[in-house]
Design a protein around this motif. Structure first.
Motif, PDB file in Angstrom:
ATOM      1  N   CYS A  61      31.185  30.201 -25.061  1.00 55.81           N
ATOM      2  CA  CYS A  61      31.930  29.704 -23.926  1.00 55.81           C
ATOM      3  C   CYS A  61      31.339  28.772 -23.076  1.00 55.81           C
ATOM      4  O   CYS A  61      32.092  28.241 -22.165  1.00 55.81           O
ATOM      5  N   CYS A  70      27.139  35.500 -24.288  1.00 50.67           N
ATOM      6  CA  CYS A  70      27.177  36.411 -22.987  1.00 50.67           C
ATOM      7  C   CYS A  70      27.943  37.701 -22.825  1.00 50.67           C
ATOM      8  O   CYS A  70      28.612  37.791 -24.289  1.00 50.67           O
ATOM      9  N   CYS A  73      31.769  37.321 -24.089  1.00 46.25           N
ATOM     10  CA  CYS A  73      31.995  36.628 -25.362  1.00 46.25           C
ATOM     11  C   CYS A  73      31.686  37.960 -26.448  1.00 46.25           C
ATOM     12  O   CYS A  73      32.214  38.375 -27.137  1.00 46.25           O
TER      13      CYS A  73
HETATM   14 ZN   LIG Z   1      30.243  33.400 -23.587  1.00 44.85          ZN
END
Ligand SMILES: [Zn+2]
Length: 200
Positions: A61, A70, A73
């Motif tokens: 992302c 992350c 996600c």
């Molecule tokens: Zn992400």
């Protein structure tokens, strides 16, 4: 100028480069660090170095993160069929703080600005399109800023994404014209997300 000292001058200049810091605040910050116990300055410099070393961008992302993918996600309960597109990581932070949004994000790292040489290749549009072509997403919410660049980016994205047969919507009213998401309060942001309008 506080003292005839190139090192103090450099410290003041370092603070002045931060957003929203004027000359007087920069001098105040510098003076504070120079008159406080040495550990204080060390704490600040280590915090900056540590964060810079650990934080990277999510390969999915493009948001700032300490792990890749992350936490957003990688979260099993986030709705992977919706992506909210923002200009900067500050946009993700603003929405996460306020709105009850549970989809995913995409950080463009800017907005289209032909006059300043920022075209689609200078922001992360290509990576967004690659994500969308994987077929899991059925709505993209464009939450770029309410500026000329943000609007131009929204129109560009709606054309590109519309061709893939994915619904594109734009966050609604209330986000102050000419400003970024981080300046909208939580209620405004929630309404803006709920009241989004379809672009394509
Ligand atoms: Zn992400």
């Amino acid at each position: 100028m506080l003292f005839e000292s190139p090192s103090v001058e450099r410290l003041v200049e370092a603070f002045r480069r931060l957003p929203g810091v004027g000359k007087r605040s920069a001098e105040r910050h510098a003076l504070h660090l120079l008159s406080a116990p040495p550990e204080e300055a060390q704490f600040l410099s280590e915090a900056i170095r540590d964060a810079r070393e650990r934080i990277t961008t999510c390969s999915t992302c493009c948001n700032l993160t300490e792990t890749d993918p992350c936490p957003i996600c990688a979260h099993p309960n986030r709705d992977k069929s919706t992506i909210c597109v923002v200009e900067r990581p500050s946009g993700v932070m603003a929405i996460e703080k306020g709105a009850s949004y549970c989809g995913l994000y995409h950080v463009l790292n800017g907005a289209l600005n032909p006059l300043e040489g920022v075209g689609p290749d200078e922001i992360t549009v290509g990576r967004l399109m690659a994500r969308l072509k994987q077929g899991e997403v059925n709505e993209v919410i464009v939450a770029t800023n309410a500026t000329a660049e943000g609007e131009a980016t929204a129109m560009y994205l709606s054309r590109q994404i519309g061709e893939l047969g994915i619904t594109v919507s734009r966050i609604a009213h209330g986000v102050p014209m000419g400003s970024g998401l981080e300046f909208a309060d939580n209620v405004t942001l929630s309404h803006a997300l709920q009241g989004r309008t379809r672009l394509g």
